[in-house]
Design a protein around this motif. Structure first.
Motif, short mmCIF file in Angstrom:
data_model
loop_
_atom_site.label_atom_id
_atom_site.label_comp_id
_atom_site.label_asym_id
_atom_site.label_seq_id
_atom_site.Cartn_x
_atom_site.Cartn_y
_atom_site.Cartn_z
N TYR A 124 34.76 21.30 28.41
CA TYR A 124 35.36 21.69 27.14
C TYR A 124 35.09 20.67 26.04
CZ TYR A 124 37.60 25.75 29.16
OH TYR A 124 37.84 26.97 29.75
N GLY A 125 34.96 19.40 26.41
CA GLY A 125 34.56 18.39 25.43
C GLY A 125 33.15 18.65 24.92
N GLY A 126 32.26 19.04 25.82
CA GLY A 126 30.90 19.40 25.42
C GLY A 126 30.88 20.62 24.51
N LEU A 127 31.69 21.62 24.84
CA LEU A 127 31.79 22.79 23.95
C LEU A 127 32.30 22.39 22.57
CD1 LEU A 127 33.25 25.74 26.09
CD2 LEU A 127 30.90 25.39 25.31
N TYR A 128 33.26 21.48 22.54
CA TYR A 128 33.79 21.02 21.26
C TYR A 128 32.72 20.31 20.44
CZ TYR A 128 36.65 18.67 17.81
OH TYR A 128 37.17 18.21 16.63
N LEU A 129 31.94 19.48 21.10
CA LEU A 129 30.87 18.76 20.40
C LEU A 129 29.78 19.71 19.90
CD1 LEU A 129 30.52 15.59 22.65
CD2 LEU A 129 31.59 15.76 20.39
N LEU A 130 29.57 20.81 20.60
CA LEU A 130 28.55 21.78 20.23
C LEU A 130 29.11 22.94 19.41
CD1 LEU A 130 26.63 21.94 23.63
CD2 LEU A 130 25.88 20.83 21.52
N ARG A 131 30.33 22.82 18.90
CA ARG A 131 31.00 23.93 18.22
C ARG A 131 30.24 24.44 17.01
NH1 ARG A 131 33.56 19.33 16.94
NH2 ARG A 131 34.06 18.90 14.77
N ASN A 132 29.60 23.56 16.26
CA ASN A 132 28.85 24.02 15.08
C ASN A 132 27.60 24.81 15.50
OD1 ASN A 132 30.67 22.89 13.26
ND2 ASN A 132 29.63 20.92 13.31
N LYS A 133 26.92 24.32 16.50
CA LYS A 133 25.73 25.02 16.99
C LYS A 133 26.12 26.36 17.62
CE LYS A 133 21.67 24.37 19.86
NZ LYS A 133 20.94 23.49 20.74
#
Length: 144
Positions: A124-133
């Motif tokens: 979920y941290g990775g999803l958060y970091l990739l939220r714009n993409k």
């Protein structure tokens, strides 16, 4: 043939009614009421499981005829909804079960539980970091 295309078009889209909250350069924010399946039930007043939530959806694009407070309909594809469900629920479930299995097999139940939680936090941290993409892949359009 045209009737079949219209039916398929209706099946492949998700629609939500909403109200325009704000309009910025190239972006419109729409407030929708996301209701659970129980919200249309006549016994919902007696049941405590029914719920609804307000969500703010950002729609990219210029809509010069819209004003704050206008009622609009958001439209997106079912494929986007399925992809979002896959990323939000199915993939983390699989990762958690695999981490739980291997962690338990290697170091016991406590380590398995910790590994499952750690994998979820990283995912979920990775999803958060990739939220714009990812946000660029999940786009709605506005219809009146």
């Amino acid at each position: 043939m045209h009737e079949f295309e219209c039916i398929m078009s209706r099946i492949e889209t998700i629609k939500h009614d909403g109200i325009v909250e704000s309009i910025d350069a190239g972006k419109v924010t729409v407030r929708i009421l996301q209701a659970s399946a129980c919200s249309s039930c006549s016994a919902r007043q007696l049941c405590r499981s029914s719920e609804s939530k307000e969500k703010l959806i950002e729609v990219r694009g210029d809509y010069p005829t819209l004003h704050v407070g206008d009622s609009v309909t958001l439209q997106g594809s079912v494929r986007q909804g399925l992809r979002a469900s896959l990323l939000a629920y199915i993939v983390p479930l699989i990762l958690m079960v695999v981490a739980l299995f291997y962690g338990t097999h290697l170091n016991g139940e406590a380590a398995g539980a910790l590994a499952a939680l750690l994998v979820l936090a990283i995912y979920y941290g990775g999803l958060y970091l990739l939220r714009n993409k990812l946000g660029k892949q999940f786009e709605f359009s506005i219809t009146n």
